[in-house]
Scaffold this active site. Structure first.
Site, PDB file in Angstrom:
ATOM      1  N   ARG A  37      -6.145   4.118  -6.649  1.00 27.63           N
ATOM      2  CA  ARG A  37      -7.325   4.214  -5.763  1.00 27.63           C
ATOM      3  C   ARG A  37      -8.267   5.316  -6.255  1.00 27.63           C
ATOM      4  NH1 ARG A  37      -3.848   2.584  -0.601  1.00 27.63           N
ATOM      5  NH2 ARG A  37      -3.414   0.517  -1.444  1.00 27.63           N
ATOM      6  N   GLU A  82       9.254  -2.351   7.896  1.00 31.81           N
ATOM      7  CA  GLU A  82       8.047  -3.025   7.406  1.00 31.81           C
ATOM      8  C   GLU A  82       8.360  -4.172   6.443  1.00 31.81           C
ATOM      9  OE1 GLU A  82       5.252  -0.566   5.220  1.00 31.81           O
ATOM     10  OE2 GLU A  82       3.733  -2.132   5.254  1.00 31.81           O
ATOM     11  N   LYS A  87       6.717  -2.951  11.736  1.00 33.20           N
ATOM     12  CA  LYS A  87       5.400  -2.900  11.077  1.00 33.20           C
ATOM     13  C   LYS A  87       5.206  -4.188  10.283  1.00 33.20           C
ATOM     14  CE  LYS A  87       2.625  -0.181   7.849  1.00 33.20           C
ATOM     15  NZ  LYS A  87       2.166   1.159   7.518  1.00 33.20           N
ATOM     16  N   SER A  96      -2.436  -3.159   7.377  1.00 28.66           N
ATOM     17  CA  SER A  96      -3.717  -3.861   7.167  1.00 28.66           C
ATOM     18  C   SER A  96      -3.645  -4.779   5.953  1.00 28.66           C
ATOM     19  CB  SER A  96      -4.888  -2.887   7.084  1.00 28.66           C
ATOM     20  OG  SER A  96      -4.758  -1.958   6.033  1.00 28.66           O
ATOM     21  N   GLY A  97      -2.885  -4.410   4.929  1.00 32.08           N
ATOM     22  CA  GLY A  97      -2.538  -5.335   3.861  1.00 32.08           C
ATOM     23  C   GLY A  97      -3.650  -5.861   2.967  1.00 32.08           C
ATOM     24  N   GLY A  98      -4.801  -5.197   2.996  1.00 27.95           N
ATOM     25  CA  GLY A  98      -5.897  -5.665   2.143  1.00 27.95           C
ATOM     26  C   GLY A  98      -6.997  -6.392   2.904  1.00 27.95           C
ATOM     27  N   ARG A 132      -5.165   1.437   4.121  1.00 33.28           N
ATOM     28  CA  ARG A 132      -6.517   1.180   3.603  1.00 33.28           C
ATOM     29  C   ARG A 132      -7.562   1.003   4.695  1.00 33.28           C
ATOM     30  NH1 ARG A 132      -4.229  -3.399  -0.244  1.00 33.28           N
ATOM     31  NH2 ARG A 132      -2.551  -3.111   1.244  1.00 33.28           N
TER      32      ARG A 132
HETATM   33  P1  13P Z   1      -2.193  -0.914   4.315  1.00 33.27           P
HETATM   34  O1  13P Z   1      -2.661  -0.827   5.765  1.00 33.27           O
HETATM   35  O2  13P Z   1      -3.186  -0.415   3.349  1.00 33.27           O
HETATM   36  O3  13P Z   1      -1.620  -2.253   4.000  1.00 33.27           O
HETATM   37  O4  13P Z   1      -0.990   0.127   4.191  1.00 33.27           O
HETATM   38  C1  13P Z   1      -0.043   0.160   5.157  1.00 33.27           C
HETATM   39  C2  13P Z   1       1.216   0.625   4.574  1.00 33.27           C
HETATM   40  O5  13P Z   1       1.741   1.635   4.964  1.00 33.27           O
HETATM   41  C3  13P Z   1       1.844  -0.169   3.520  1.00 33.27           C
HETATM   42  O6  13P Z   1       3.173   0.225   3.357  1.00 33.27           O
END
Ligand code: 13P
Length: 338
Positions: A33, A177, A219, A261-263, A294
């Site tokens: 990033r 998660e 998560k 959020s995953g992108g 993100r």
């Molecule tokens: P994102 O919300 O960017 O997907 O990151 C969450 C996260 O902790 C991924 O392990």
């Protein structure tokens, strides 16, 4: 096992319409990033960036907990205070990413399994002593031609459950998660089908390993079409599908669900979270919250750009996104608030 203390922590992480801030990027992810913006990929810059985040005034109004990376908990702010102490002083609960990232799953091309169980017990004891209250482990499931396989889902679910049991033994609340990735051209229906299967198997494994559901947070991903899918459903359709999938799979004993959020874009992640709470909040057994990386940080990182002089503006952007996501938890977010 301190079930009472962990149950209280789990509840506190999803209380008062607040959510989690994921700032636990590994070296590789954080550097990637930074590289995009030409920011030097050094420990000092990673520390400065994270200092910008945790010193944001008023962050505790919408953020209940922050997930840190191992490097960060050993670093200090310019005034010498540790990150853990700084967060705790603001009433933000500090947590830590404890997985060791993903590797190729043997015999299963295109699939990954998360590593990091070796020595995890000792690491968790150290983390608990340092004042961390919860931990996170991310498993990754890819959708594609003939995948995910049951081998991949079971291997990842088993590791998640063993991690979660070790966390609770050490007094840390596990954030479980299992992320079904958005990459690909698969449909929303396919994401639903895979996520439903993954969550069923994850909860079966959590049960087998004796994980206390009241003392954990899930998560998950939202139920969304692949990034390259031609049909992109509306915000409401995503909210409906996501809630339907979770109602089928997540026991009511779990205090909260905190989405990754995953992108997704920051705006879309917030709007979808809002739609779930607007339409279903009073009918759901668990809190529906966020644990965004993100979607909370991106605007702030772009503004910060590695420059000390940009800190106030970057903090304003972070505060704004955190506030909007807290509004989404109440079902009170609107695009005009952007
Ligand atoms: P994102 O919300 O960017 O997907 O990151 C969450 C996260 O902790 C991924 O392990």
């Amino acid at each position: 096992m301190n079930v009472k203390g962990m149950t209280e922590t789990a509840k506190a992480l999803v209380a008062n319409n607040k959510g989690l801030l994921a700032m636990d990027e590994s070296f590789g992810t954080c550097n990637k990033r930074f590289a995009r913006l030409g920011i030097p990929e050094t420990a000092d810059f990673r520390c400065a960036y994270r200092e910008m985040i945790v010193t944001t005034e008023g962050l505790n109004k919408s953020i209940s907990g922050a997930i840190l990376f191992d490097e960060t908990i050993r670093q200090h702010l310019k005034d010498g205070t540790s990150f853990i102490k700084t967060l705790t002083g603001k009433g933000i609960i500090p947590g830590i990413k404890v997985d060791g990232g993903t590797i190729e799953l043997a015999g299963h091309p295109g699939e990954k399994v998360t590593q990091g169980l070796d020595n995890l017990r000792d690491r968790l004891i150290e983390y608990a002593k340092m004042g961390l209250k919860f931990a996170k482990w991310r498993a990754v499931i890819t959708i594609g031609e003939g995948i995910p396989t049951i081998a991949c889902i079971e291997a990842n679910a088993h590791a998640l459950a063993r991690y979660a049991a070790l966390c609770q033994e050490a007094g840390l609340v596990p954030i479980v998660e299992p992320e079904v990735l958005m990459d690909g051209d698969h449909s929303l229906a396919r994401c639903f089908e895979v996520t439903e299967q993954v969550l069923h198997i994850v909860f079966a494994q959590l049960y087998s390993q004796g994980v206390v559901l009241e003392a954990m947070i899930l998560k998950p991903n939202m139920i969304v079409p692949g990034l390259d899918c031609k049909i992109q459903e509306t915000v409401e359709e995503v909210a409906d599908a996501t809630v339907k999938c979770l109602l089928r799979t997540v026991p009511a004993a779990v205090p909260g669900i905190a989405f990754l959020s995953g992108g997704q874009s920051s705006e879309l992640a917030t709007a979808r979270l809002n739609a779930m709470n607007l339409r279903f909040k009073s009918k759901l057994p668990w809190e529906v919250s966020f644990s965004f990386g993100r979607a909370l940080q991106e605007p702030a990182l772009d503004i910060w750009h590695g420059e000390e002089s940009n800190v106030p503006k970057a903090q304003k952007a972070l505060f704004h996104r955190a506030t909007l996501n807290a509004a989404a938890r109440r079902g009170e977010y609107t695009a005009e608030k952007e």
